[in-house]
Design an enzyme around this catalytic site. Sequence first.
Site, PDB file in Angstrom:
ATOM      1  N   GLU A 173      45.644 -46.766  55.863  1.00 53.81           N
ATOM      2  CA  GLU A 173      46.995 -47.001  56.518  1.00 53.81           C
ATOM      3  C   GLU A 173      46.799 -46.232  57.680  1.00 53.81           C
ATOM      4  OE1 GLU A 173      49.736 -45.768  53.336  1.00 53.81           O
ATOM      5  OE2 GLU A 173      49.830 -47.848  52.705  1.00 53.81           O
ATOM      6  N   HIS A 409      58.297 -53.897  39.690  1.00 55.57           N
ATOM      7  CA  HIS A 409      57.433 -53.021  40.394  1.00 55.57           C
ATOM      8  C   HIS A 409      57.054 -51.918  39.509  1.00 55.57           C
ATOM      9  CE1 HIS A 409      57.431 -49.598  43.392  1.00 55.57           C
ATOM     10  NE2 HIS A 409      56.499 -50.342  43.808  1.00 55.57           N
ATOM     11  N   HIS A 410      55.828 -51.624  39.804  1.00 55.80           N
ATOM     12  CA  HIS A 410      55.318 -50.282  39.045  1.00 55.80           C
ATOM     13  C   HIS A 410      54.577 -49.383  39.978  1.00 55.80           C
ATOM     14  CE1 HIS A 410      54.416 -52.840  34.982  1.00 55.80           C
ATOM     15  NE2 HIS A 410      55.739 -52.549  35.251  1.00 55.80           N
ATOM     16  N   GLU A 411      55.390 -48.517  40.380  1.00 52.94           N
ATOM     17  CA  GLU A 411      54.724 -47.343  41.340  1.00 52.94           C
ATOM     18  C   GLU A 411      54.207 -46.347  40.273  1.00 52.94           C
ATOM     19  OE1 GLU A 411      52.920 -45.118  43.237  1.00 52.94           O
ATOM     20  OE2 GLU A 411      54.142 -46.418  44.391  1.00 52.94           O
ATOM     21  N   HIS A 479      49.388 -52.376  45.895  1.00 50.47           N
ATOM     22  CA  HIS A 479      49.518 -51.442  47.180  1.00 50.47           C
ATOM     23  C   HIS A 479      48.788 -50.264  47.145  1.00 50.47           C
ATOM     24  CE1 HIS A 479      52.854 -53.674  49.354  1.00 50.47           C
ATOM     25  NE2 HIS A 479      52.303 -54.582  48.787  1.00 50.47           N
ATOM     26  N   GLU A 480      48.505 -49.854  48.194  1.00 50.49           N
ATOM     27  CA  GLU A 480      47.449 -48.452  48.141  1.00 50.49           C
ATOM     28  C   GLU A 480      46.245 -48.611  47.455  1.00 50.49           C
ATOM     29  OE1 GLU A 480      51.745 -48.219  49.081  1.00 50.49           O
ATOM     30  OE2 GLU A 480      50.967 -48.004  47.049  1.00 50.49           O
ATOM     31  N   GLU A 498      48.088 -54.648  49.831  1.00 53.38           N
ATOM     32  CA  GLU A 498      48.107 -54.056  50.939  1.00 53.38           C
ATOM     33  C   GLU A 498      47.057 -53.429  51.529  1.00 53.38           C
ATOM     34  OE1 GLU A 498      51.907 -51.148  52.301  1.00 53.38           O
ATOM     35  OE2 GLU A 498      50.354 -50.465  50.988  1.00 53.38           O
ATOM     36  N   GLU A 504      55.952 -51.891  57.109  1.00 53.49           N
ATOM     37  CA  GLU A 504      56.745 -50.726  56.734  1.00 53.49           C
ATOM     38  C   GLU A 504      56.621 -49.521  57.742  1.00 53.49           C
ATOM     39  OE1 GLU A 504      54.557 -48.474  53.323  1.00 53.49           O
ATOM     40  OE2 GLU A 504      55.182 -50.505  52.810  1.00 53.49           O
TER      41      GLU A 504
END
Length: 703
Positions: A173, A409-411, A479-480, A498, A504
Site C-alpha cells: 500500500e 465482511h470478514h476482517e 484485501h491486504e 486490493e 481509501e
Amino acid sequence: MKRACQIALLLAASPGIPALAQTIYSPGHTLALQFQLSPAGEPTYQLSLGKKQVLKPSRMGLLLQNQPGLNQGFQITRIDSLTHDDTWQPVWGEQKNIRNHYRQLTVHLRQTAAPGRLLDVVFRVFDDGIGFRYEVPQQPGLTYFVVQQEATEFNLPANHKAFWIPGDYDSNEYTYSTTRLSEVNTTPIEPIQLKADPTRVQTPLMLKSDDGLYVNIHEAALVNYPAMMLDVDTKGFGLRSHLVPGATGAAAYLQAPEHTPWRTVVVSDKAPEVLASKLILNLNEPTQLTSTDWIKPQKFVGVWWEMHVNRASWNYADTSNIKLAGTNWSKLRPNGRHGANTANVKRYIDFAARNGLQSVLVEGWNVGWEDWANNWKEEVFDFVTPYPDFNVTELQQYAASKGVKLMMHHETSSSVTNYERRQEAAYRFMKEHSYDAVKTGYVGRIIPRGEHHDGQWMVNHYNRTAALTGQHQLMVDMHESVRPTGLHRTYPNWLASEAARGNEFNAWSTGNPPEHETILPFTRLMGGPMDYTPGIFQIQLEPWNPAQNKGRQVHTTLVKQLALYVTMYSPVQMAADLPEAYEKHADAFQFIKDVAVDWDDTRILAAEPGDYITIARQAKGTQDWYVGAITDEQARQQTVKLDFLPAGQQYEATVYTDGKGASWDKNPMAYQIRKQKVNSKSVLKLQLAAGGGAAISLKPVAR
C-alpha cells in the site's frame, strides 16, 4: 492444439565446456529467447525483441537449505519443444475470447556431481513476452527439500526508468516512485509494515528503456511458494529475485515432484500492448469448478466510506480491553456512531434497489472491533455474532424484498489461524443468511507470528480460501493479500483483491498523487483485478466531518472517478461514496449506474505509464461501449477515434468531462455532460483537466 517434438541432443560432455545455445522464437518471430549453460554449468537465458536486447544473459536456479544448490554444475540431457495454440473463454473478464499461443522449450538438466540431481527449466515464449519456471522431478535423494532463495536474474542492458514500490513483506500500500534503476532507494520512504531493503522492490515492476521498450516483470500462478521481490543492482542494472521468507527464515518447504510459479516478462515497444497482454492469465491453470453460473460480476455500495471520513465507526461501544468470550454485548453502552446498524443498512439497501446496484457491503456488523487495536491478539472475531443493533434476519428479509444481496465482511485482524478455525462455520452462516460474497481483510501482523503476508504460509491460505469459498459457491474479494498472479482463471470466484494503495488512502493520509491511477494498470493490475473503490463524488472531505477532515480531499476530479470504472478493471466495482453524495449529482451518477463490470472486448486506445490511459470496453452480451480516459497532474487532450464501433451503426454518446476551470486541487467537482450522435467514423476530442478524466457511454440508436 499442441505439436510436440524432441530436439536432438546438443550436449557438452563436461560442465566445463558450455553447451551450444538453444534459441526459440515466439510464434510470430517477434521475440527470441536463448538458453545456454555457462562454463560453470549454470543455466542462463537472454531475450531480445527484434534487434533490441531486452535481457542480457541472466543466471537461473534454486538455492537450497543445508545442501548444494540447483544452480550450477549441470549438463543438458534432453531438450523438448512444442507449439500450443488455442482459444478459451473466461467466466468473466476483459475479453470474451482469449488466445493462448506460445512455443515451449523444456530443458532437462542433470548435475554431473553425485547423486546427479535433476532440474527441468520450462520456457513459454509468446509474442508479447515469456514465462519460465523450475520443475523438480521426482528422484532419489531429493524428495523433501527447502528453497532458501532463487538464483533467478533479470539483467537489463541499461539504466531504465522504473515505476516501483518498496519490497515490503507485509504491505503493497505505497505510492509509486519513478526513478532510474540507479536511483532506487527505499530508505526515505516511511514503512507501512516492515522496512524493506534499500534496493528491494516489489513486482510487478514496470520499466521503460530510452530506446522505447516497455518491460514488465512479475510472476504467474503463485501456488505453494512465497511472492518474489527483486533486488536491484543500482550500478549494473541487474535484478535478482528475492523470495519472502517464512518464520524460520527459509522461503519454501517443498516435496518433489514440484514446480515454482512462472517468472514473467512482458515486453513491447508500445505501452498499450503491455496493458492488453493476457500472458499472465494464460500461464494459470483452467478452473476445476464444474459450475460457474453462480459467479456474478456486480456493482455494490456499502457501509464503509462513512467510517473512513469519520461520519461513523466500525465499533459499537466506547470501551477497551473487552474479551469476546462471555461478554454480554447487549449491556454495553453504544457509542452512538456505529455505522452497521439495521436502520442505516436499510437506507443503503433502498439506495441500491432504486439505482440497480446488486449488493450492499456492511463493515463493522460483527462483535470484536473494540478488542482489536492491532495488539497481535489471537482471537478477536468469530465471524458469526452480530452487534445488538444489527438484525441479521430482518436485514436478510428486507434485502430479499428489494432484490438486493448483502455482502459479508470478514476482517481477520491478521489472526489467520483463528480465521481458519472458524471459516467453515462462517461460510455456513453466510449461506444460511443468503450472503453470496465475502470481502476478507488482513490488517496487521500475521498470526502465526513470524509469518508474512507475502510468504508461503499466507499464499497457501489465500489459495485455500479461494478454493473453500468456491466449494461453498461463494465469491471472495481479498484485501491486504498478496498481489494477484492470474489465479482468477483457476478460481473465478476470486473476483478481486486490493493488494495495493486504494482510494481509501485519500481519506486519512497524504492521499494518492494524481499519477497513481495511471501507474497501477501497468503494475498491480497486471496480475489481476483490483477492488480500488472508485466513485467518490464529494472530493473535498471536510463537509463530512469538519473537525477531523480539515484540508483532506481525494486527489482527482469527480469525472476521473467515473473514468476509473473503465480504466481500473474489476468484475466487482464499488460505488464507494455515501448515497447523499450521489443524490446531489444524480446526472453524473448515471454513468456509474450504466457502466458494465463484465466485458466482451477491450481496446487500449492510448497509454503511457505515469501519464495517461484511455480504454474502450464493450459490455458483455451487448453492443454498448464505454470509454474511460485519465491523466496525471498534467492537463492534456485525448483524441478518441471511435473506429471500434460497428460500421453503419449510429450511437448516442453521453460524454462526461471535466468542467471549465476544473483541476484536482482547486476545482475538482466541476463537470459537464453532453450528448451527441456518433458512428465508427467519428472522432472525439476530450479535454482532461489536471488530475482529471473523461467518461463516455456509447449506446446504439434503434433503427
